[in-house]
Design an enzyme around this catalytic site. Structure first.
Site, PDB file in Angstrom:
ATOM      1  N   TRP A  29       0.800  -1.221   0.000  1.00 12.80           N
ATOM      2  CA  TRP A  29       0.000   0.000   0.000  1.00 12.80           C
ATOM      3  C   TRP A  29       0.834   1.272   0.000  1.00 12.80           C
ATOM      4  CZ3 TRP A  29       1.780   2.359   4.238  1.00 12.80           C
ATOM      5  CH2 TRP A  29       2.172   1.575   5.324  1.00 12.80           C
ATOM      6  N   LYS A  34      -2.399  -8.385  -7.567  1.00  8.63           N
ATOM      7  CA  LYS A  34      -3.272  -8.175  -6.407  1.00  8.63           C
ATOM      8  C   LYS A  34      -2.702  -7.016  -5.604  1.00  8.63           C
ATOM      9  CE  LYS A  34      -3.125  -9.422  -2.297  1.00  8.63           C
ATOM     10  NZ  LYS A  34      -3.468  -8.095  -1.725  1.00  8.63           N
ATOM     11  N   PRO A  35      -3.338  -5.835  -5.742  1.00  7.29           N
ATOM     12  CA  PRO A  35      -2.865  -4.700  -4.935  1.00  7.29           C
ATOM     13  C   PRO A  35      -3.289  -4.859  -3.481  1.00  7.29           C
ATOM     14  CG  PRO A  35      -4.785  -4.049  -6.234  1.00  7.29           C
ATOM     15  CD  PRO A  35      -4.482  -5.489  -6.593  1.00  7.29           C
ATOM     16  N   ALA A  36      -2.684  -4.075  -2.613  1.00  8.99           N
ATOM     17  CA  ALA A  36      -3.017  -4.137  -1.182  1.00  8.99           C
ATOM     18  C   ALA A  36      -4.472  -3.752  -0.955  1.00  8.99           C
ATOM     19  CB  ALA A  36      -2.109  -3.199  -0.404  1.00  8.99           C
ATOM     20  N   GLU A  61      10.823  -8.549  -2.559  1.00  9.68           N
ATOM     21  CA  GLU A  61      11.346  -7.265  -2.081  1.00  9.68           C
ATOM     22  C   GLU A  61      10.731  -7.088  -0.705  1.00  9.68           C
ATOM     23  OE1 GLU A  61      11.844  -3.995  -0.992  1.00  9.68           O
ATOM     24  OE2 GLU A  61      10.618  -3.078  -2.564  1.00  9.68           O
ATOM     25  N   CYS A 114      10.190   0.875   2.762  1.00  8.36           N
ATOM     26  CA  CYS A 114      11.091  -0.169   3.243  1.00  8.36           C
ATOM     27  C   CYS A 114      12.549   0.269   3.181  1.00  8.36           C
ATOM     28  CB  CYS A 114      10.863  -1.462   2.467  1.00  8.36           C
ATOM     29  SG  CYS A 114      11.068  -1.229   0.733  1.00  8.36           S
ATOM     30  N   GLU A 173      10.994  -2.640  11.691  1.00 12.84           N
ATOM     31  CA  GLU A 173      10.776  -1.466  10.846  1.00 12.84           C
ATOM     32  C   GLU A 173       9.779  -0.542  11.529  1.00 12.84           C
ATOM     33  OE1 GLU A 173       9.519  -3.325   7.109  1.00 12.84           O
ATOM     34  OE2 GLU A 173      10.830  -1.905   6.103  1.00 12.84           O
ATOM     35  N   SER A 185      16.464   5.190  -4.865  1.00 15.02           N
ATOM     36  CA  SER A 185      15.535   4.599  -5.831  1.00 15.02           C
ATOM     37  C   SER A 185      15.631   5.278  -7.190  1.00 15.02           C
ATOM     38  CB  SER A 185      14.109   4.754  -5.306  1.00 15.02           C
ATOM     39  OG  SER A 185      14.046   4.325  -3.974  1.00 15.02           O
TER      40      SER A 185
HETATM   41  C1  SIN Z   1       9.418   0.453  -0.884  1.00 16.33           C
HETATM   42  O1  SIN Z   1       9.216   1.120   0.109  1.00 16.33           O
HETATM   43  O2  SIN Z   1       8.965  -0.691  -0.962  1.00 16.33           O
HETATM   44  C2  SIN Z   1      10.219   0.943  -2.053  1.00 16.33           C
HETATM   45  C3  SIN Z   1      10.351   2.371  -2.154  1.00 16.33           C
HETATM   46  C4  SIN Z   1      11.113   2.827  -3.376  1.00 16.33           C
HETATM   47  O3  SIN Z   1      11.022   2.298  -4.481  1.00 16.33           O
HETATM   48  O4  SIN Z   1      11.856   3.759  -3.203  1.00 16.33           O
END
Ligand code: SIN
Length: 489
Positions: free
Chosen positions: A162, A186-188, A262, A296, A393, A453
């Protein structure tokens, strides 16, 4: 407020399942609510797929697979490029929807649309090239010829989170489609609308039926497990928690599925005495506050060398204090709410635990009253090693500062985690920058910058942060397999 008419947008957004190029309700006609995390109002209801709907989506992806794999690479590339243009043409609409269902400020949502669209530009540029990768030659004994080429893995399931409702989807879809794979996504549950609107954009751009199928559900486990168990599925790509990733890897083992994962991060950010402190504060603010900390790759542990601890902490607190919290569609808001009550309760638990164990609150830390899952920008210092936030996290706007004395200590403490996604370091000493970057056990390291990113760079982690890479030329490889033909001529 944004220029887009909110009510009109919500009336026009698709709310059904997108299977085989058509919109249809769930077989059971069930629906679930999508809620604005800033106001806690119900935005709309969307189709609540069952396992039967999930299998129907896989049927459609399987039916379209041979045709899509045989579609000339330039045609696939042209379609991806057209989709890139179409996403940008609807930037305001998509960005407004992201803010409504996910909460981030509109400026950040616009940034996500640009970031998300760029994966289509990037992969449209690679779509025609990888089909020329391969080898032809004589085997070393001279007996026969070896020929190899790349071909698509086959029907793929994509499960997305999400926090970036568009970009985490396009990063996977762009690569899969460029490689010639058809997909079910399948999105969140919290943020299905962006992906539904995106599917409509793709349909209008001319994507053939069945190449992209979208299923929304409130029963992720019940819908995903039967698809994972179906022998026609050839690949899973997942972005989300390490816990769910391990579960999916267990299911993938049954069908020996190609797997891209990921997963969670616990990114350290190191500030050395010799750093440009203002630049380090800029970088730490980006690494911590991008997406409200719900990323993340967010800096989860900030290690500051003792000589600059006071200055860095004071300047970071000043910077975080300048954020304005509120509904992401309001002018001037720079920090939205957390995604839901559960996520806010987690942040509260982690902060309370750290403070109970000896951390000092420099600023923030108080849950505001009223509607919306808001949490203020917060800075903690002297966070002890045994605080739960050292190992979990945070996924919120909480900067946890630890101090260190030597480079060796900083590296050991940064690597003291089962995760290995991203890391950041700030120093003016080039030798130290490279030495420390190489010593950090993470898939990605930013030197003197707080964002790594980029569609052209390989995104992914090591250790329990995942398998495989997204973006870059490696991203497409995740959806290709090598075929070898031995020829006796
Ligand atoms: C993520 O939070 O899963 C990735 C974020 C990003 O692509 O910078």
């Amino acid at each position: 407020m944004a220029d887009i008419d909110r009510a009109r947008l919500l009336e026009s957004v698709p709310t059904e399942l997108f299977i085989g190029g058509k919109w249809a309700p769930a077989r059971s006609r069930a629906t679930f609510e999508v809620v604005d995390p800033a106001s806690e109002e119900i935005l709309v209801r969307v189709a609540d797929a069952s396992s039967e709907d999930g299998i129907a989506a896989l049927d459609a992806a399987v039916d379209a697979a041979a045709g899509w794999a045989a579609t000339p690479p330039w045609k696939r590339a042209d379609l991806l490029r057209a989709a890139y243009d179409a996403i940008l043409a609807r930037r305001e609409e998509i960005a407004t929807l992201i803010t409504l269902e996910m909460g981030k400020p509109l400026a950040e949502s616009r940034g996500e649309v640009d970031y998300g669209a760029t994966f289509f530009r990037w992969f449209s540029e690679s779509a025609s090239r990888m089909h020329l990768e391969g080898a032809y030659g004589t085997e070393p004994g001279g007996g026969y010829k070896i020929m190899t080429y790349k071909r698509p893995v086959g029907p793929t399931l994509l499960v997305t989170p999400w926090n970036f409702p568009l970009a985490m989807g396009t990063r996977k879809i762009g690569a899969a489609l460029a490689a010639g794979c058809t997909v079910v996504i399948k999105p969140a549950e919290q943020t299905p609308l962006t992906m539904l609107l995106f599917a409509e954009v793709m349909r209008e751009a001319g994507l053939p039926d069945g190449v992209l199928n979208v299923i929304t559900t409130s029963d992720a486990a019940g819908v995903v497990a039967p698809i994972m168990a179906d022998p026609r599925l050839r690949k899973i790509s997942f972005t989300g928690s390490t816990q769910v990733g391990k579960l999916l890897l267990g299911q993938a083992a049954e069908g020996v599925l190609r797997s891209s994962m990921e997963l969670g991060g616990n990114s350290p950010l190191l500030v050395f005495d010799d750093a440009d402190i203002d630049a380090a504060v800029d970088g730490a603010t980006m690494a911590k506050m991008r997406n409200g900390g719900e990323s993340c790759v967010a800096a989860n542990r900030i290690y500051v060398q003792s000589g600059v601890l006071e200055e860095f902490t004071r300047k970071l607190a000043e910077r975080l204090g300048s954020f304005r919290t509120g509904h992401g569609l309001e002018e001037g808001v720079t920090l939205g709410p957390l995604i839901d009550g559960e996520q806010r309760a987690k942040v509260v638990r982690l902060v309370d635990d750290a403070v109970d164990k000896g951390a000092t609150v420099v600023m923030g830390g108080e849950v505001p009253s009223g509607a919306g899952h808001f949490y203020p920008p917060t800075v903690l210092r002297d966070v002890p090693r045994d605080a739960a936030m050292h190992d979990e996290e945070i996924f919120g706007p909480v900067a946890a500062i630890y101090s260190f004395d030597t480079e060796r200590e900083a590296i050991e403490r940064a690597n003291d985690t089962p995760y290995g996604l991203a890391s950041y370091l700030f120093t003016r000493d080039l030798s130290r920058a490279v030495r420390v970057a190489e010593a950090l056990d993470t898939g990605m390291t930013g030197i003197n910058r707080g964002v790594v990113s980029n569609p052209a760079a390989p995104f992914g982690g090591i250790k329990e942060s995942g398998l495989g890479r997204e973006g870059s030329s490696e991203g497409i490889e995740e959806y290709l397999e090598t075929k070898y033909i031995g020829m006796q001529l």
